[in-house]
Motif scaffolding. Structure first.
Motif, PDB file in Angstrom:
ATOM      1  N   ARG A  68      36.996  25.357  50.260  1.00  0.00           N
ATOM      2  CA  ARG A  68      37.494  23.973  50.196  1.00  0.00           C
ATOM      3  C   ARG A  68      38.273  23.718  48.918  1.00  0.00           C
ATOM      4  O   ARG A  68      39.224  22.937  48.910  1.00  0.00           O
ATOM      5  N   MET A  69      37.868  24.361  47.849  1.00  0.00           N
ATOM      6  CA  MET A  69      38.532  24.167  46.565  1.00  0.00           C
ATOM      7  C   MET A  69      39.813  24.984  46.429  1.00  0.00           C
ATOM      8  O   MET A  69      40.536  24.859  45.446  1.00  0.00           O
ATOM      9  N   GLY A  70      40.083  25.862  47.401  1.00  0.00           N
ATOM     10  CA  GLY A  70      41.258  26.725  47.299  1.00  0.00           C
ATOM     11  C   GLY A  70      41.071  27.863  46.316  1.00  0.00           C
ATOM     12  O   GLY A  70      42.053  28.466  45.870  1.00  0.00           O
ATOM     13  N   MET A  71      39.809  28.189  45.991  1.00  0.00           N
ATOM     14  CA  MET A  71      39.506  29.242  45.017  1.00  0.00           C
ATOM     15  C   MET A  71      39.290  30.552  45.772  1.00  0.00           C
ATOM     16  O   MET A  71      38.156  31.029  45.922  1.00  0.00           O
ATOM     17  N   ARG A  72      40.384  31.146  46.215  1.00  0.00           N
ATOM     18  CA  ARG A  72      40.312  32.336  47.060  1.00  0.00           C
ATOM     19  C   ARG A  72      39.994  33.597  46.278  1.00  0.00           C
ATOM     20  O   ARG A  72      39.782  34.662  46.876  1.00  0.00           O
ATOM     21  N   GLU A  73      39.994  33.508  44.965  1.00  0.00           N
ATOM     22  CA  GLU A  73      39.708  34.678  44.132  1.00  0.00           C
ATOM     23  C   GLU A  73      38.310  34.608  43.524  1.00  0.00           C
ATOM     24  O   GLU A  73      38.017  35.306  42.559  1.00  0.00           O
ATOM     25  N   THR A  74      37.443  33.785  44.103  1.00  0.00           N
ATOM     26  CA  THR A  74      36.073  33.645  43.622  1.00  0.00           C
ATOM     27  C   THR A  74      35.106  33.906  44.765  1.00  0.00           C
ATOM     28  O   THR A  74      35.307  33.416  45.875  1.00  0.00           O
ATOM     29  N   ALA A  75      34.053  34.686  44.500  1.00  0.00           N
ATOM     30  CA  ALA A  75      33.030  34.984  45.503  1.00  0.00           C
ATOM     31  C   ALA A  75      31.660  34.820  44.853  1.00  0.00           C
ATOM     32  O   ALA A  75      31.446  35.256  43.715  1.00  0.00           O
ATOM     33  N   PRO A  76      30.706  34.175  45.548  1.00  0.00           N
ATOM     34  CA  PRO A  76      29.388  33.949  44.962  1.00  0.00           C
ATOM     35  C   PRO A  76      28.619  35.250  44.752  1.00  0.00           C
ATOM     36  O   PRO A  76      28.844  36.236  45.466  1.00  0.00           O
ATOM     37  N   GLY A  77      27.707  35.227  43.793  1.00  0.00           N
ATOM     38  CA  GLY A  77      26.858  36.376  43.561  1.00  0.00           C
ATOM     39  C   GLY A  77      25.937  36.634  44.743  1.00  0.00           C
ATOM     40  O   GLY A  77      25.668  35.732  45.539  1.00  0.00           O
ATOM     41  N   PRO A  78      25.418  37.856  44.857  1.00  0.00           N
ATOM     42  CA  PRO A  78      24.565  38.192  46.005  1.00  0.00           C
ATOM     43  C   PRO A  78      23.184  37.549  45.899  1.00  0.00           C
ATOM     44  O   PRO A  78      22.593  37.474  44.815  1.00  0.00           O
ATOM     45  N   GLY A  79      22.675  37.069  47.031  1.00  0.00           N
ATOM     46  CA  GLY A  79      21.321  36.535  47.067  1.00  0.00           C
ATOM     47  C   GLY A  79      21.109  35.397  46.100  1.00  0.00           C
ATOM     48  O   GLY A  79      21.846  34.406  46.107  1.00  0.00           O
ATOM     49  N   ILE A  80      20.116  35.545  45.247  1.00  0.00           N
ATOM     50  CA  ILE A  80      19.778  34.493  44.283  1.00  0.00           C
ATOM     51  C   ILE A  80      20.534  34.664  42.968  1.00  0.00           C
ATOM     52  O   ILE A  80      20.353  33.872  42.046  1.00  0.00           O
ATOM     53  N   TYR A  81      21.392  35.666  42.892  1.00  0.00           N
ATOM     54  CA  TYR A  81      22.012  36.011  41.607  1.00  0.00           C
ATOM     55  C   TYR A  81      23.340  35.285  41.427  1.00  0.00           C
ATOM     56  O   TYR A  81      24.424  35.856  41.583  1.00  0.00           O
ATOM     57  N   TRP A  82      23.256  34.006  41.096  1.00  0.00           N
ATOM     58  CA  TRP A  82      24.459  33.212  40.852  1.00  0.00           C
ATOM     59  C   TRP A  82      25.303  33.792  39.728  1.00  0.00           C
ATOM     60  O   TRP A  82      26.527  33.650  39.707  1.00  0.00           O
TER      61      TRP A  82
END
Length: 300
Positions: free
Chosen positions: A158-172
């Motif tokens: 939604r933010m247009g941040m196509r070069e960002t991916a969340p950390g795996p599982g609980i690891y923000w």
């Protein structure tokens, strides 16, 4: 009729220069040897594109030469909202983790989801500790509350941040991002949009402006005396990657004639201090020479 036309043109120029109060009607003035005529001198400023291009090349060259002497991987991006100047080296590289820099993302996503109801008192307390103190337990709680990686992936789209991916599982802290996406997030916080209310943006930037003094290193080195800084830094040892560190910093530096968004990311650093030193040298250099990138010249 010709005399009247000439007088109107002269009157418009005098009024534009602000040299004297414009009369109520057109006045024709004839010069003679005995009656000197006062001529208003208009001075206008124009962008000096040639000087700007040369200053940019010198700055990019000097930064690149410095970064070649530093260990690890280093990328940065900068945009001044006043002058429109942009800078960057590797600003679209998005395989570097942001560590605690992702805490701003978590709070922005939570505010976006709770647009109508706002934050509870408990969430507000967690948010304050997460941003100003970089409290990891507060981040764990809000990461869970916002919905974890799945929700954050939708938030980034939604933010247009196509070069960002969340950390795996609980690891923000394993969230990967790019300087370009850090600037996109900052731009929304400053200018609005993407479902964030003005009050939400004020809350987030306000917390970033109250980061504890011992954690306010990094892009703040670009600030001049009196400038206001809002930032979030990230730093973490990486024992499984040759015992190196990832150190990041991004934020907004605002003052007279300047509204600078700046992000610097590093990894494979030999230690926390080495990363901080590199980030601050880059930030200080950009801050000191930013004004040279939008020079002007004057003409009468």
């Amino acid at each position: 009729m010709r005399t009247n036309w000439a007088a109107w043109v002269g009157l418009a120029l005098v009024a534009a220069c602000g040299a004297e109060r414009a009369p109520t009607g057109p006045v024709a003035v004839r010069a003679s040897a005995k009656v000197p005529v006062k001529v208003a001198r208009c001075v206008m400023r124009f962008p000096d594109k040639g000087a700007a291009r040369a200053a940019r090349l010198r700055l990019e060259h000097d930064l690149s030469r410095y970064l070649r002497t530093r260990p690890g991987r280093i990328v940065y991006g900068a945009r001044d909202l006043v002058s429109g100047v942009t800078l960057g080296q590797g600003e679209h590289r998005h395989d570097l983790i942001t560590a605690s820099g992702a805490k701003v993302d978590v709070l922005a996503a939570l505010l976006q989801r709770r647009h109508a109801s706002g934050l509870s008192a408990g969430d507000r307390d967690l948010a304050e500790r997460m941003i100003t103190e970089s409290d990891n337990k507060a981040a764990d709680a809000l990461w869970s509350r916002v919905g974890g990686g799945g929700t954050m992936s939708a938030f980034y789209r939604r933010m247009g941040m196509r070069e960002t991916a969340p950390g795996p599982g609980i690891y923000w802290g394993g969230t990967t991002t790019s300087p370009a996406d850090r600037l996109r997030l900052l731009d929304v916080l400053v200018n609005g949009g993407k479902g964030l209310r003005a009050s939400d943006r004020r809350l987030l930037l306000g917390l970033m402006g109250r980061v504890r003094k011992e954690q306010a290193w990094g892009v703040s080195a670009a600030a001049r005396p009196g400038d206001r800084v809002a930032l979030k830094n990230g730093w973490t040892p990486r024992p499984f990657i040759h015992n190196t560190w990832a150190v990041t910093s991004y934020g907004r530096i605002k003052g007279p004639g300047r509204d600078l968004l700046l992000a610097v990311q590093t990894d494979h650093q030999p230690g926390h201090g080495a990363g901080v030193q590199t980030i601050e040298r880059v930030a200080r250099t950009i801050g000191a020479r930013l004004g040279h990138l939008s020079p002007t010249y004057t003409r009468p």
